[in-house]
Design an enzyme around this catalytic site. Structure first.
Site, PDB file in Angstrom:
ATOM      1  N   LYS A 158      34.532  16.847  32.073  1.00  0.00           N
ATOM      2  CA  LYS A 158      34.522  17.974  32.894  1.00  0.00           C
ATOM      3  C   LYS A 158      33.693  17.809  34.002  1.00  0.00           C
ATOM      4  CE  LYS A 158      33.322  20.540  29.521  1.00  0.00           C
ATOM      5  NZ  LYS A 158      32.983  19.616  28.461  1.00  0.00           N
TER       6      LYS A 158
ATOM      7  N   ASP B 144      29.079  24.884  37.004  1.00  0.00           N
ATOM      8  CA  ASP B 144      29.197  23.906  36.159  1.00  0.00           C
ATOM      9  C   ASP B 144      28.913  24.886  34.869  1.00  0.00           C
ATOM     10  OD1 ASP B 144      29.922  21.501  34.774  1.00  0.00           O
ATOM     11  OD2 ASP B 144      28.154  20.774  34.864  1.00  0.00           O
ATOM     12  N   GLU B 145      29.233  24.428  33.542  1.00  0.00           N
ATOM     13  CA  GLU B 145      28.579  24.978  32.368  1.00  0.00           C
ATOM     14  C   GLU B 145      28.984  26.532  32.366  1.00  0.00           C
ATOM     15  OE1 GLU B 145      28.452  23.210  29.966  1.00  0.00           O
ATOM     16  OE2 GLU B 145      27.476  20.841  30.892  1.00  0.00           O
TER      17      GLU B 145
END
Length: 193
Positions: free
Chosen positions: A22, A89-90
């Site tokens: 990812k 992100d995340e």
């Protein structure tokens, strides 16, 4: 993956288990936007300090500079007017206010690329991710390789002292000594107490 004109915002989401690539895919898309001379800003949650506080880092070591934020609203505060692409992100570590933040940025005509886990270690929807997926124009679900059988893995197995974490264990462990593996549906284990 959708590429719109600069006056038409849209949301892309990259999801999958740990070790599915990812962050690597997010970094790839960011670099392509930079090659196209688009201004990019990258954000990540402050809770994600595994490799670096000020970088998005993939498991294979690729990295790109990022701005660490403690809450989703800070993204809007730090967003520069001439930014064309916003990467986050995340996303699973943000609260649900991220939905409104992402929607607002896309409504400004910007491309928003989000990456994160779609399921927690239990195999259940993780945090804000499903809601971001619902409002996205594009969702890419990546798979890893199951470490047990070699089939495509869609789940993240949490191990504590080499044993599968129990269902009632906390969803987010900060600073714990757990390890994770990619697993397929059949090999994924979550014992109930």
């Amino acid at each position: 993956m959708i590429y719109g004109s600069l006056d038409h915002g849209f949301i892309e989401v990259i999801v999958g288990p740990m070790f599915s690539g990812k962050s690597e895919e997010l970094i790839r898309r960011i670099r392509r936007a930079q090659i196209a001379k688009q201004k990019v800003q990258v954000f990540k949650p402050a809770i994600d300090d595994r490799y670096s506080i000020d970088k998005v880092v993939s498991h294979n070591g690729s990295s790109i500079n990022a701005i660490s934020v403690t809450k989703a609203s800070e993204i809007l505060d730090l967003l520069e007017e001439d930014t064309q692409v916003v990467a986050i992100d995340e996303i699973q570590f943000f609260d649900h206010s991220l939905v409104d933040v992402v929607r607002e940025i896309a409504d400004m005509g910007k491309r928003v690329i989000c990456a994160g886990l779609d399921m927690d270690f239990r195999g259940e929807p993780f945090g804000v991710t499903p809601d971001i997926m619902a409002i996205a124009e594009s969702v890419d679900k990546l798979t890893a390789i199951c470490v047990k059988c070699g089939n495509p893995a869609t789940r993240t197995q949490r191990l504590i002292n080499g044993k599968p974490a129990k269902y009632d264990d906390p969803i987010i462990l900060v600073g714990a000594h757990e390890t994770y593996e990619a697993r397929c549906r059949k090999c994924h284990e979550v014992p109930r107490t």
